[in-house]
Design a protein around this motif. Structure first.
Motif, PDB file in Angstrom:
ATOM      1  N   SER A  82       0.824  -1.211   0.000  1.00  0.00           N
ATOM      2  CA  SER A  82       0.000   0.000   0.000  1.00  0.00           C
ATOM      3  C   SER A  82       0.855   1.256   0.000  1.00  0.00           C
ATOM      4  O   SER A  82       0.505   2.267  -0.621  1.00  0.00           O
ATOM      5  N   ASP A  85       1.931   1.706  -3.625  1.00  0.00           N
ATOM      6  CA  ASP A  85       0.835   1.928  -4.577  1.00  0.00           C
ATOM      7  C   ASP A  85       0.008   3.168  -4.246  1.00  0.00           C
ATOM      8  O   ASP A  85      -0.502   3.831  -5.153  1.00  0.00           O
ATOM      9  N   LYS A  87      -2.780   2.915  -2.634  1.00  0.00           N
ATOM     10  CA  LYS A  87      -4.153   2.451  -2.509  1.00  0.00           C
ATOM     11  C   LYS A  87      -4.235   1.431  -1.382  1.00  0.00           C
ATOM     12  O   LYS A  87      -3.314   0.634  -1.187  1.00  0.00           O
ATOM     13  N   GLU A  88      -5.336   1.458  -0.640  1.00  0.00           N
ATOM     14  CA  GLU A  88      -5.522   0.534   0.468  1.00  0.00           C
ATOM     15  C   GLU A  88      -6.120  -0.790  -0.026  1.00  0.00           C
ATOM     16  O   GLU A  88      -6.760  -0.854  -1.075  1.00  0.00           O
ATOM     17  N   ARG A  90      -8.725  -3.905   0.132  1.00  0.00           N
ATOM     18  CA  ARG A  90     -10.046  -4.321   0.604  1.00  0.00           C
ATOM     19  C   ARG A  90      -9.837  -5.510   1.535  1.00  0.00           C
ATOM     20  O   ARG A  90      -9.110  -6.461   1.202  1.00  0.00           O
ATOM     21  N   LEU A 108      -5.905  -5.836  -3.220  1.00  0.00           N
ATOM     22  CA  LEU A 108      -5.736  -4.510  -3.817  1.00  0.00           C
ATOM     23  C   LEU A 108      -5.897  -4.691  -5.320  1.00  0.00           C
ATOM     24  O   LEU A 108      -5.142  -5.444  -5.933  1.00  0.00           O
ATOM     25  N   GLY A 111      -4.787  -0.848  -8.854  1.00  0.00           N
ATOM     26  CA  GLY A 111      -3.949   0.187  -8.270  1.00  0.00           C
ATOM     27  C   GLY A 111      -3.049   0.830  -9.307  1.00  0.00           C
ATOM     28  O   GLY A 111      -3.030   0.454 -10.476  1.00  0.00           O
ATOM     29  N   LYS A 112      -2.280   1.805  -8.881  1.00  0.00           N
ATOM     30  CA  LYS A 112      -1.352   2.486  -9.788  1.00  0.00           C
ATOM     31  C   LYS A 112      -0.154   1.612 -10.120  1.00  0.00           C
ATOM     32  O   LYS A 112       0.365   1.645 -11.228  1.00  0.00           O
TER      33      LYS A 112
END
Length: 366
Positions: A82, A85, A87-88, A90, A108, A111-112
């Protein structure tokens, strides 16, 4: 892939609801519930599966020690991914109210940096069907009674990370502990491994990856790395294509010597080597420029990844053969996108061709 021990389950969408239900069953007060959930949420991705016990890594029941190990491994890796990226994950916590146990699935997606990254744990118990017992007997567990359903306990952590950039390899690892009761005898073993699947060969990355694994193995037994590298090379093979899935790593199963504590310490070292073996590679390459040609090759190789997991992977097949299996957790390993192209053959001296040469003939990297 596991948590390839994701057997009969009921999916639960909200971790807090599940935590409250489990606490209520255990007879906790509201204050105890809140305190336990806060402690769990800070130390792990969700509340531990076995309630109201210490998961001390240095003492106690091996079931509890392994649950602590896999929860810490999941938390550490999710935090590391995380952070890169942005992003968290789920987080889905699920329970098996009839048989016992449950799991935590962290994914995840889109994500990027990571197209799909899953890190799952499961802590389950129940009854193995005869087909699953038959598979285990075929691997050498002859003490298990054939044709019978047997009580079992299993816990494990499993992860597959599919990056967006074709110059970042896919990573897979899983570490697990298993117990089966047969004729009133407790039969136990550990298993696991970590392996790397690059789309384009970078020898520096392969050497770093294997050197990190060798360093984790060395204090426990100087022969472990070479033994388990060979096992890995021979296990992750797409036999009908004559190709390895990637550049390997280590893989072992049915480890029950010299003692449970020694096996646990080895698995702990291997699990702790995942982040230093992989994250530096991600950081080196996730900003590398790439073209549509690179992307199409990545998708073709991901098709091979799907082929291995669905046709050969023992854990996937074991999950499918277990009644009431949680399919979403088992198939977490599959990429969002893959491609199959008729009679595709890369040019021998191209970057893709050089990658294929290694997949057909495994190399020593250290």
């Amino acid at each position: 892939m596991f948590a390839k021990f994701s057997f009969t389950v009921r999916a639960c969408g909200v971790a807090g609801c599940v935590a409250g239900a489990a606490a209520a069953v255990a007879g906790w007060t509201s204050a105890e519930q809140n305190n336990h959930v806060m402690l769990a949420s800070s130390a792990y991705m969700a509340q531990q599966i076995t309630p109201n016990i210490s998961l001390d890594s240095s003492a106690g029941d091996m079931r509890h020690r392994m649950e602590g190990l896999i929860l810490r491994t999941q938390k550490d890796l999710c935090d590391a991914l995380s952070k890169i990226d942005g992003k968290e994950f789920r987080v889905d916590r699920w329970l098996r109210p009839n048989e016992g146990g449950g799991g935590i699935s962290c994914v995840l997606q889109d994500g990027k940096v990571f197209e799909k990254a899953g890190v799952n744990i499961s802590v389950v118990k129940g009854v193995l069907p005869p087909e699953a017992v038959k598979q285990m007997r075929a691997r050498g567990h002859s003490a298990l009674k054939e044709g019978e359903s047997l009580p079992f306990f299993a816990c494990g952590v499993s992860s597959v990370i599919h990056p967006r950039n074709p110059f970042v390899p896919t990573l897979h690892f899983n570490y697990r502990y298993f117990e089966v009761i047969s004729d009133n005898q407790r039969i136990w073993w550990f298993g696991g491994g970590t392996d790397l699947t690059p789309y384009y060969l970078d020898e520096t990355d392969a050497k770093h990856f294997h050197s990190t694994l060798e360093k984790a193995c060395r204090p426990h037994n100087p022969s472990f790395y070479q033994r388990f590298k060979k096992t890995c090379d021979n296990y992750f093979v797409i036999k009908f294509r004559g190709e390895r899935r990637g550049v390997g790593g280590i893989f072992f199963d049915d480890m029950d010597q010299p003692s449970a504590d020694a096996c646990y310490q080895f698995v702990d070292s291997c699990a702790k080597s995942v982040i230093p073996s992989y994250i530096p590679i991600v950081k080196r390459h996730y900003r590398d420029p790439y073209t549509d040609r690179h992307r199409q090759w990545q998708l073709l190789r991901r098709g091979r990844y799907v082929e291995f997991n669905l046709v050969y992977d023992r854990g996937t097949k074991f999950g499918f053969n277990t009644p009431g299996a949680r399919i979403e957790s088992i198939l977490m390993s599959l990429p969002l996108e893959a491609r199959w192209e008729y009679m595709h053959e890369p040019e021998p001296n191209s970057p893709e061709g050089k990658m294929m040469a290694v997949l057909k003939n495994p190399r020593d990297w250290i």
